[in-house]
Design a protein around this motif. Sequence first.
Motif, short mmCIF file in Angstrom:
data_model
loop_
_atom_site.label_atom_id
_atom_site.label_comp_id
_atom_site.label_asym_id
_atom_site.label_seq_id
_atom_site.Cartn_x
_atom_site.Cartn_y
_atom_site.Cartn_z
N LYS A 98 0.83 -1.21 0.00
CA LYS A 98 0.00 0.00 0.00
C LYS A 98 0.86 1.26 0.00
O LYS A 98 0.53 2.25 -0.67
N LEU A 99 1.95 1.23 0.73
CA LEU A 99 2.84 2.39 0.74
C LEU A 99 3.50 2.59 -0.61
O LEU A 99 3.67 3.74 -1.06
N LEU A 100 3.85 1.51 -1.28
CA LEU A 100 4.45 1.64 -2.61
C LEU A 100 3.44 2.14 -3.63
O LEU A 100 3.80 2.85 -4.57
N ASP A 101 2.17 1.79 -3.44
CA ASP A 101 1.11 2.38 -4.28
C ASP A 101 1.10 3.89 -4.11
O ASP A 101 0.95 4.64 -5.08
N GLU A 117 10.14 10.03 3.87
CA GLU A 117 8.82 10.47 4.35
C GLU A 117 7.70 9.55 3.90
O GLU A 117 6.77 9.26 4.67
N GLU A 118 7.77 9.07 2.67
CA GLU A 118 6.66 8.32 2.09
C GLU A 118 6.77 6.81 2.30
O GLU A 118 5.77 6.10 2.16
N PHE A 119 7.97 6.31 2.64
CA PHE A 119 8.13 4.86 2.73
C PHE A 119 8.94 4.41 3.94
O PHE A 119 8.46 3.61 4.75
N CYS A 120 10.16 4.93 4.07
CA CYS A 120 11.04 4.46 5.15
C CYS A 120 10.41 4.72 6.52
O CYS A 120 10.57 3.88 7.43
N TYR A 121 9.75 5.85 6.68
CA TYR A 121 9.18 6.18 7.99
C TYR A 121 7.83 5.50 8.24
O TYR A 121 7.64 4.86 9.28
N ALA A 350 10.81 -5.36 -2.38
CA ALA A 350 9.53 -4.85 -2.89
C ALA A 350 9.74 -3.49 -3.56
O ALA A 350 9.19 -3.22 -4.64
N LEU A 351 10.53 -2.62 -2.94
CA LEU A 351 10.78 -1.29 -3.49
C LEU A 351 11.52 -1.37 -4.82
O LEU A 351 11.09 -0.78 -5.83
N PHE A 352 12.63 -2.10 -4.86
CA PHE A 352 13.43 -2.14 -6.08
C PHE A 352 12.79 -3.02 -7.16
O PHE A 352 13.07 -2.84 -8.35
#
Length: 386
Positions: A98-101, A117-121, A350-352
């Motif tokens: 959901k965060l990657l969306d 801000e949008e993913f790591c945290y 998932a990110l890469f």
Amino acid sequence: MARVELPDAVGAFAVSSPELLKRLLTDVRVSKDPRRHWPLWINGQISPDWPLFTWVAVQNMFTAYGSEHKRLRTLISSAFTARRTAALRPRIEEITGKLLDRVAEVGRHGEVVDLREEFCYPLPIQVISELFGLPRDKAVDMREVVDSLFHTSAEPDEVTANHARLYAVMGELVEAKRESPGDDLTTHLLAARDDGSSAGLSEQELLDTLVLMIGAGHETTVNLIDNAVHALLTHPEQLAHIRAGRATWDDAVEETLRADAPVASLPLRYAVEDIELGELGGPQGTVIRAGEAILAAYAAAGRDPERYGKDADRFDVTRVDKDHLAFGYGVHHCLGAPLGRLEARIALPALFGRFPGLTLAAPSEELLPVESFISNGHQSLPVRLT
């Protein structure tokens, strides 16, 4: 091994040799309890507006010594089990997706995305909030007060205000769980608090344990993911090793923990009696006197050239020796280490995998570190998705 000056001219020994650190971290002559073994605390010289006050004032397993540490860690570890951590995998994968969306939406037209801000945290804070039953509407409050814990150059008024706010948030969580228990770790700790036995948690120990587990339970993982992404984007040949199968994502996580430990320097420990470092393999003739403070320099230890060679500062996922002290050592080894590793091992592929063309949107040398000598990460991590 160096004498350093902490805020307000408080002195300490910073230890960066991994072998010497291991010996000190397992030496019964080294304590984490300022109430018993730090003269500055005992004599009332440490005030509530000191930037590191909460780090030494809390009464939980982080600052406990001897049998008290064993009592408190036993109570917590019975809840924070390997089975409970492993069971979180499907939920962590769901949150990650959901965060990657959201990341894809923010950067869909080539806009710069602040990945911290949008993913790591948000990933670690949502995981730890759900684990401890923290309402989602309190996540912003929790983030702000935890950030304040790691801000080691904060002004006195900011320190005292944030300390009060921190305990207000924890107190509200405890009261909410007393009224409506759930399947979460706060409810479990409340049971340990309210069981009526002498081994149970005191009210202050309960609050301070929540400060430790929720605070340390997400800030360190934020920095782990942040530093890993940064390292892979600035070392594309290392990312290529992983994509070609010459290394694994586990290698990337462990090498990040070694080369850029999420906690740079951790306060504080105290000598119970005089310690001659030459007896521990340290510098001959150097003595840490009883009552002197010790700062564990974990990030420096991970780059010790005597241990890792002349290229100790180089990020290399194929490095054979990736052993590190990023999660501490001995009886105070981080209880949440399996959870932090699990989150990073899910987040990175998932990110890469979702954004194979991910690039930094600013020169690496322009990225600012967080304002802390405890926390080791970036203030922001600007990227473009393609």
